[in-house]
Motif scaffolding. Structure first.
Motif, PDB file in Angstrom:
ATOM      1  N   LEU A  49       0.823  -1.212   0.000  1.00  0.00           N
ATOM      2  CA  LEU A  49       0.000   0.000   0.000  1.00  0.00           C
ATOM      3  C   LEU A  49       0.856   1.260   0.000  1.00  0.00           C
ATOM      4  N   LEU A  50       2.059   1.165   0.572  1.00  0.00           N
ATOM      5  CA  LEU A  50       2.874   2.352   0.800  1.00  0.00           C
ATOM      6  C   LEU A  50       4.023   2.529  -0.183  1.00  0.00           C
ATOM      7  N   LYS A  51       4.522   1.439  -0.734  1.00  0.00           N
ATOM      8  CA  LYS A  51       5.646   1.513  -1.663  1.00  0.00           C
ATOM      9  C   LYS A  51       5.182   2.019  -3.037  1.00  0.00           C
ATOM     10  N   PRO A  52       6.120   2.413  -3.893  1.00  0.00           N
ATOM     11  CA  PRO A  52       5.741   2.894  -5.233  1.00  0.00           C
ATOM     12  C   PRO A  52       5.174   1.778  -6.108  1.00  0.00           C
ATOM     13  N   PRO A  53       4.414   2.132  -7.137  1.00  0.00           N
ATOM     14  CA  PRO A  53       3.949   1.136  -8.108  1.00  0.00           C
ATOM     15  C   PRO A  53       5.142   0.380  -8.694  1.00  0.00           C
ATOM     16  N   GLY A  54       4.978  -0.926  -8.875  1.00  0.00           N
ATOM     17  CA  GLY A  54       6.056  -1.752  -9.420  1.00  0.00           C
ATOM     18  C   GLY A  54       6.836  -2.494  -8.361  1.00  0.00           C
ATOM     19  N   TRP A  55       6.733  -2.063  -7.085  1.00  0.00           N
ATOM     20  CA  TRP A  55       7.460  -2.740  -6.003  1.00  0.00           C
ATOM     21  C   TRP A  55       6.859  -4.112  -5.736  1.00  0.00           C
ATOM     22  N   LYS A  56       7.724  -5.100  -5.491  1.00  0.00           N
ATOM     23  CA  LYS A  56       7.279  -6.448  -5.110  1.00  0.00           C
ATOM     24  C   LYS A  56       8.088  -6.927  -3.917  1.00  0.00           C
ATOM     25  N   HIS A  57       7.430  -7.649  -3.039  1.00  0.00           N
ATOM     26  CA  HIS A  57       8.071  -8.058  -1.790  1.00  0.00           C
ATOM     27  C   HIS A  57       9.223  -9.035  -1.998  1.00  0.00           C
ATOM     28  N   ASP A  58       9.243  -9.732  -3.148  1.00  0.00           N
ATOM     29  CA  ASP A  58      10.304 -10.718  -3.394  1.00  0.00           C
ATOM     30  C   ASP A  58      11.481 -10.138  -4.170  1.00  0.00           C
ATOM     31  N   GLY A  59      11.450  -8.824  -4.414  1.00  0.00           N
ATOM     32  CA  GLY A  59      12.566  -8.172  -5.088  1.00  0.00           C
ATOM     33  C   GLY A  59      12.559  -8.261  -6.596  1.00  0.00           C
ATOM     34  N   THR A  60      11.517  -8.840  -7.181  1.00  0.00           N
ATOM     35  CA  THR A  60      11.462  -9.003  -8.639  1.00  0.00           C
ATOM     36  C   THR A  60      10.875  -7.787  -9.355  1.00  0.00           C
ATOM     37  N   GLY A  61      10.262  -6.894  -8.613  1.00  0.00           N
ATOM     38  CA  GLY A  61       9.624  -5.741  -9.237  1.00  0.00           C
ATOM     39  C   GLY A  61      10.614  -4.618  -9.513  1.00  0.00           C
ATOM     40  N   LYS A  62      10.189  -3.698 -10.375  1.00  0.00           N
ATOM     41  CA  LYS A  62      11.000  -2.519 -10.666  1.00  0.00           C
ATOM     42  C   LYS A  62      10.129  -1.281 -10.572  1.00  0.00           C
ATOM     43  N   ILE A  63      10.593  -0.307  -9.790  1.00  0.00           N
ATOM     44  CA  ILE A  63       9.887   0.961  -9.681  1.00  0.00           C
ATOM     45  C   ILE A  63      10.447   1.933 -10.714  1.00  0.00           C
ATOM     46  N   SER A  64       9.890   3.123 -10.793  1.00  0.00           N
ATOM     47  CA  SER A  64      10.278   4.089 -11.823  1.00  0.00           C
ATOM     48  C   SER A  64      11.767   4.410 -11.793  1.00  0.00           C
ATOM     49  N   ASP A  65      12.333   4.571 -10.601  1.00  0.00           N
ATOM     50  CA  ASP A  65      13.765   4.890 -10.497  1.00  0.00           C
ATOM     51  C   ASP A  65      14.619   3.782 -11.102  1.00  0.00           C
ATOM     52  N   ASP A  66      14.212   2.525 -10.913  1.00  0.00           N
ATOM     53  CA  ASP A  66      14.956   1.396 -11.491  1.00  0.00           C
ATOM     54  C   ASP A  66      14.878   1.423 -13.015  1.00  0.00           C
ATOM     55  N   LEU A  67      13.682   1.665 -13.541  1.00  0.00           N
ATOM     56  CA  LEU A  67      13.500   1.700 -14.988  1.00  0.00           C
ATOM     57  C   LEU A  67      14.278   2.853 -15.615  1.00  0.00           C
ATOM     58  N   ARG A  68      14.300   3.991 -14.919  1.00  0.00           N
ATOM     59  CA  ARG A  68      15.042   5.148 -15.423  1.00  0.00           C
ATOM     60  C   ARG A  68      16.538   4.854 -15.440  1.00  0.00           C
ATOM     61  N   GLN A  69      17.050   4.244 -14.376  1.00  0.00           N
ATOM     62  CA  GLN A  69      18.479   3.931 -14.317  1.00  0.00           C
ATOM     63  C   GLN A  69      18.866   2.908 -15.377  1.00  0.00           C
ATOM     64  N   ASP A  70      17.999   1.929 -15.619  1.00  0.00           N
ATOM     65  CA  ASP A  70      18.257   0.953 -16.691  1.00  0.00           C
ATOM     66  C   ASP A  70      18.355   1.658 -18.036  1.00  0.00           C
ATOM     67  N   TRP A  71      17.474   2.634 -18.260  1.00  0.00           N
ATOM     68  CA  TRP A  71      17.464   3.392 -19.514  1.00  0.00           C
ATOM     69  C   TRP A  71      18.750   4.195 -19.663  1.00  0.00           C
ATOM     70  N   ILE A  72      19.157   4.861 -18.592  1.00  0.00           N
ATOM     71  CA  ILE A  72      20.384   5.658 -18.617  1.00  0.00           C
ATOM     72  C   ILE A  72      21.591   4.772 -18.892  1.00  0.00           C
ATOM     73  N   ASN A  73      21.637   3.613 -18.240  1.00  0.00           N
ATOM     74  CA  ASN A  73      22.759   2.681 -18.442  1.00  0.00           C
ATOM     75  C   ASN A  73      22.808   2.179 -19.877  1.00  0.00           C
ATOM     76  N   SER A  74      21.627   1.928 -20.445  1.00  0.00           N
ATOM     77  CA  SER A  74      21.595   1.434 -21.822  1.00  0.00           C
ATOM     78  C   SER A  74      22.106   2.486 -22.800  1.00  0.00           C
TER      79      SER A  74
END
Length: 298
Positions: free
Chosen positions: A269-294
């Motif tokens: 309820l409190l974490k950003p969209p895309g967060w998953k408790h098992d660590g498999t999800g990606k939030i916006s910051d993760d997607l942005r960093q992946d884009w920058i790295n690419s």
């Protein structure tokens, strides 16, 4: 109590005329921005928001007056200078409401409605939540506490919403440089509606873009990165009821089904969209960093 008009209701005919004008201008420029089913869904969401707004605004006024009558710290009169102060206070409140609505899934569940269209036009501005009005007003509670009259606060909130209508368009490329530097514009807000990783969760401004520049969430529209509108994972429906409530269902399913700890259930309820408790999800910051790295490896 000051007798302020409901300017949103008075503005409805203007909205309709403006959409017809935009349709004409974009057709002349050969910009395909309207899709009939999508536009009708947006208009239906807007009408539902206006209808439910009678109930939500009653709740908001009740809470605002309770705070104003019992706990206000100052006596701020209804005067020209209080309008000026409230303009900035309301816009700051809107910025943080808007930003948290992208960073906390409980608020995203209602705000996602506004981002659910894959098109960007004036009808998209009407695609408003049916549920958010009943709880997102908490970001404005400090205003009646400070001493601003509740009716004045609701008027300024309506003015802010009215301002944001015209920035939902591709018909205007850029405003003058000085205007782009201070105010929210179609270019800035196109970024906000982008699902491109570099554009995610950026430009949360209501009227003034200065807040994004001050708090580090500003992103200019890049000529080399055309905005792709919609969600990272689009909902693929034109049904207004599904648009209004589908993210609530997804959120509650994630939080209250399956085997997971109580902490994880609360964090859904409190974490950003895309967060998953098992660590498999990606939030916006993760997607942005992946884009920058690419881009670095190109």
């Amino acid at each position: 109590m000051p007798d302020f008009p409901n300017i949103i209701l008075y503005a409805i005919p203007f909205f309709m005329l403006a959409m017809l004008l935009e349709l004409y201008v974009t057709a002349r420029k050969q910009i395909k921005t309207y899709e009939p089913k999508d536009a009708f869904s947006s208009i239906a969401m807007g009408l539902g928001n206006v209808f439910l707004g009678f109930a939500s605004k009653a709740l908001v006024l009740l809470v605002f007056f309770w705070i104003y009558d019992n706990f206000r710290l100052l006596e701020i009169p209804v005067a020209w200078w209080s309008f000026v102060l409230l303009f900035f206070a309301d816009d700051l409140s809107y910025y943080w409401f808007h930003r948290i609505s992208h960073e906390c899934r409980l608020f995203w569940a209602s705000h996602v409605v506004h981002h659910s269209s894959k098109h960007y036009n004036l009808s998209t501005a009407l695609r408003q939540t049916w549920s958010g009005g009943f709880y997102t007003f908490i970001f404005w509670l400090w205003l009646p506490l400070l001493g601003f009259h509740p009716a004045l606060i609701l008027l300024q909130m309506s003015i802010s919403l009215l301002y944001q209508f015209w920035i939902h368009t591709e018909a205007i490329h850029k405003m003058p440089r000085w205007f782009e530097a201070i105010f929210n514009t179609p270019s800035h807000h196109r970024v906000h509606h982008g699902s491109n990783p570099i554009y995610l969760d950026r430009n949360h401004a209501g009227i003034l873009i200065i807040w994004d520049k001050l708090f580090g969430t500003f992103q200019p529209e890049l000529e080399e990165e055309k905005v792709t509108y919609g969600l990272v994972k689009n909902i693929k429906t034109f049904n207004p009821i599904r648009i209004a409530f589908i993210e609530w269902l997804h959120m509650f399913k994630d939080a209250f089904t399956g085997r997971k700890s109580l902490k994880s259930r609360v964090l859904y309820l409190l974490k950003p969209p895309g967060w998953k408790h098992d660590g498999t999800g990606k939030i916006s910051d993760d997607l942005r960093q992946d884009w920058i790295n690419s881009k670095k490896h190109l």
